[in-house]
Scaffold this active site. Structure first.
Site, PDB file in Angstrom:
ATOM      1  N   LEU A  79     -26.762 -21.727  -9.543  1.00  0.00           N
ATOM      2  CA  LEU A  79     -26.011 -22.907  -9.361  1.00  0.00           C
ATOM      3  C   LEU A  79     -24.730 -22.812  -8.562  1.00  0.00           C
ATOM      4  O   LEU A  79     -24.210 -21.611  -8.286  1.00  0.00           O
ATOM      5  CB  LEU A  79     -25.759 -23.388 -10.793  1.00  0.00           C
ATOM      6  N   GLY A  85     -23.985 -24.510  -5.475  1.00  0.00           N
ATOM      7  CA  GLY A  85     -24.276 -25.011  -4.064  1.00  0.00           C
ATOM      8  C   GLY A  85     -23.778 -23.984  -3.125  1.00  0.00           C
ATOM      9  O   GLY A  85     -23.405 -22.809  -3.173  1.00  0.00           O
ATOM     10  N   GLY A 124     -16.637 -23.158  18.238  1.00  0.00           N
ATOM     11  CA  GLY A 124     -15.998 -24.157  17.317  1.00  0.00           C
ATOM     12  C   GLY A 124     -14.850 -23.517  16.557  1.00  0.00           C
ATOM     13  O   GLY A 124     -14.557 -22.369  16.123  1.00  0.00           O
ATOM     14  N   GLY A 165     -13.171 -25.050  14.503  1.00  0.00           N
ATOM     15  CA  GLY A 165     -12.550 -25.848  13.199  1.00  0.00           C
ATOM     16  C   GLY A 165     -12.294 -24.867  12.229  1.00  0.00           C
ATOM     17  O   GLY A 165     -11.966 -23.698  12.276  1.00  0.00           O
ATOM     18  N   LEU A 186     -12.480 -20.528  12.294  1.00  0.00           N
ATOM     19  CA  LEU A 186     -11.076 -20.004  12.285  1.00  0.00           C
ATOM     20  C   LEU A 186     -10.616 -19.067  11.214  1.00  0.00           C
ATOM     21  O   LEU A 186     -10.385 -17.736  11.263  1.00  0.00           O
ATOM     22  CB  LEU A 186      -9.826 -20.924  12.442  1.00  0.00           C
ATOM     23  N   VAL A 233     -19.713 -25.253  25.810  1.00  0.00           N
ATOM     24  CA  VAL A 233     -20.572 -24.135  25.874  1.00  0.00           C
ATOM     25  C   VAL A 233     -21.983 -24.735  26.097  1.00  0.00           C
ATOM     26  O   VAL A 233     -22.590 -25.885  25.901  1.00  0.00           O
ATOM     27  CB  VAL A 233     -20.914 -23.739  24.313  1.00  0.00           C
ATOM     28  N   GLY A 265     -19.726 -27.371  12.966  1.00  0.00           N
ATOM     29  CA  GLY A 265     -19.627 -28.332  11.813  1.00  0.00           C
ATOM     30  C   GLY A 265     -20.890 -28.247  10.872  1.00  0.00           C
ATOM     31  O   GLY A 265     -21.751 -27.309  11.033  1.00  0.00           O
ATOM     32  N   HIS A 309      14.429 -22.512  -6.743  1.00  0.00           N
ATOM     33  CA  HIS A 309      15.111 -21.649  -5.533  1.00  0.00           C
ATOM     34  C   HIS A 309      14.875 -20.136  -6.148  1.00  0.00           C
ATOM     35  O   HIS A 309      15.293 -19.969  -7.085  1.00  0.00           O
ATOM     36  CB  HIS A 309      16.345 -21.900  -5.312  1.00  0.00           C
TER      37      HIS A 309
END
Length: 466
Positions: free
Chosen positions: A38, A40, A180, A182, A186, A237, A271, A444
């Site tokens: 399971l 995905g 690519g 994207g 990267l 390309v 993509g 801080h």
């Protein structure tokens, strides 16, 4: 035949979260998954394994390049054991997918392994080791996406690969060509750059991460170049060819001149596309659009009124957390509730180092819409926390309405930006002004002080530490 109130096809973040929420709301629920585990794409070959490799490679790079400056001396050579690194990644995946098994049992959700295919709008055939048929009053399609390709590229999955193969290479490439610029290209490019590969990114658009704010693209480009990744933008390309163990990529640059790249691996990351193979949507009366996505209305309902669709298989950003929100949305809609999703407030993250994160509108979008805005920016290097950890690159930028001061967009590059962006999402969900955030106390030293300082900069240009 088993009957259910809801059947979910696909067990990625959208699917399994939808199933859990349906079960929580008292619906008899089934989930159908064609793979043996399971979770995905995200859990098996996406978000989770890529973050495991990003973390491992980051540790290695720190040991090689930065430990000495911290006063940590390691005698002898520091070596990469890629096989062990990939094995650790797999153990992370196994633990995470095992966790989903537990959640299904805990919530009394029936799990079917096999390919789910509509027989009609209320019956689903599941083809696994044996063929089963179930009846479902309502169905949620959550079949996700798979890597896209360019029509002329033949993926051999050995040297010319997608992100799936890049997560389990047997060797560190000498020269990886990434088609690519994207998120996926990267992130995986940086993994192998840290481990010693030469990496060349070839991007069609005029900048990397082209859907993000231009200032973010520029900063990330500068940082990655400093890390010796080679960026080639405005390159189209036109051919990818394997000759023995060499891959030759030919592209036209912005002047129309042919440029040739030679490497031993080529990662194609152009993509992802919706995945509906084998669903037999026509039998259920479910329409797809011209891009192969399932068509839905504002309630995420398909053309068949009892069938809904969520995540990568429908329009919108292909993000695990967007799919999760949609899964909950559909479950609550089925329960008669009135849920809501503000798609403008779904953050986007790039898990390079420094990380990149954004929510809301970009400067380009605000200009295009004719909205008058003001901007406040603060560099990470001005923070004490950044100097302490040597994470000096990046900035936080806040865009606020010129008249009302409402925050319209937040964009950041820097250490832990992926975690910090949640503050911006909360602020924007409650329609905070830049001044509201500027008046909140931030611990801080922390990286989040950059958000406060950027908010101060957007409020009458009164940042304190610059």
């Amino acid at each position: 035949m088993n009957s259910y109130d809801v059947a979910v096809i696909g067990s990625g973040p959208g699917g399994y979260v939808a199933a859990i929420r349906c079960a929580q709301l008292g619906m008899k629920t089934a989930i159908i998954e064609k793979y043996s585990t399971l979770g995905g794409t995200c859990l098996n070959v996406g978000c989770i394994p890529s973050k495991a490799l990003l973390d491992s490679s980051h540790h290695y790079e720190d040991a090689v390049k930065h430990f000495e400056e911290h006063g940590i001396e390691i005698p002898g050579d520091i070596k990469v054991n890629l096989e062990k690194m990939i094995a650790r990644k797999q153990s992370v995946v196994d633990q995470t997918t095992g966790g989903i098994d537990f959640l299904m049992k805990k919530n009394n959700i029936d799990v079917y392994q096999g390919l789910g295919s509509f027989k009609d709008a209320t019956h689903i055939t599941i083809s696994g080791e044996e063929t089963t048929e179930i009846e479902a009053k309502n169905t949620i399609i959550a079949t996700g996406s798979k890597p896209s390709n360019l029509p002329f590229i033949e993926l051999d999955k050995e040297r010319i690969i997608t992100s799936t193969e890049a997560l389990k290479l047997k060797e560190i490439p000498k020269h990886m060509i990434v088609i690519g610029g994207g998120v996926i290209g990267l992130e995986l490019g940086q993994v192998y750059k840290r481990l010693g590969a030469e990496v060349s990114v070839v991007e069609y658009a005029d900048r990397i991460v082209p859907t993000m704010d231009k200032g973010v693209s520029k900063e990330l480009n500068k940082v990655l170049k400093k890390q010796k990744m080679k960026m080639n933008v405005s390159h189209q390309v036109k051919s990818v060819e394997r000759v023995g163990d060499e891959v030759i990529v030919k592209a036209d640059n912005k002047k129309g001149e042919e440029v040739e790249f030679k490497g031993d691996y080529c990662l194609v990351s152009v993509g992802r596309k919706p995945y509906t193979d084998g669903l037999n949507t026509e039998a259920a009366g479910v329409k797809l659009d011209e891009r192969g996505r399932v068509e839905v209305n504002a309630h995420l309902q398909t053309s068949a009124s009892n069938i809904y669709a969520i995540g990568d298989v429908i329009k919108g950003a292909m993000l695990a957390h967007k799919a999760e929100e949609e899964g909950v949305f559909v479950a609550e809609t089925l329960a008669g509730q009135k849920p809501h999703i503000d798609y403008n407030l779904i953050p986007g993250v790039v898990y390079t180092w420094p990380e990149v994160a954004a929510v809301g509108k970009t400067e380009e979008q605000l200009k295009e819409a004719g909205i008058e805005y003001k901007t406040g920016s603060f560099p990470m290097r001005a923070l004490g926390r950044s100097r302490a950890s040597m994470d000096l690159d990046g900035f936080v930028k806040i865009l606020a309405d010129k008249t009302t001061d409402e925050i319209l967009g937040v964009h950041m590059v820097g250490a832990r930006a992926a975690d910090m962006i949640a503050e911006a999402v909360v602020a924007m969900e409650y329609r905070a002004s830049a001044e509201d955030v500027s008046r909140m106390s931030h611990a801080h030293p922390t990286f989040t002080e950059a958000i406060k300082e950027a908010a101060l900069a957007a409020t009458e240009d009164r940042a304190l530490h610059i």
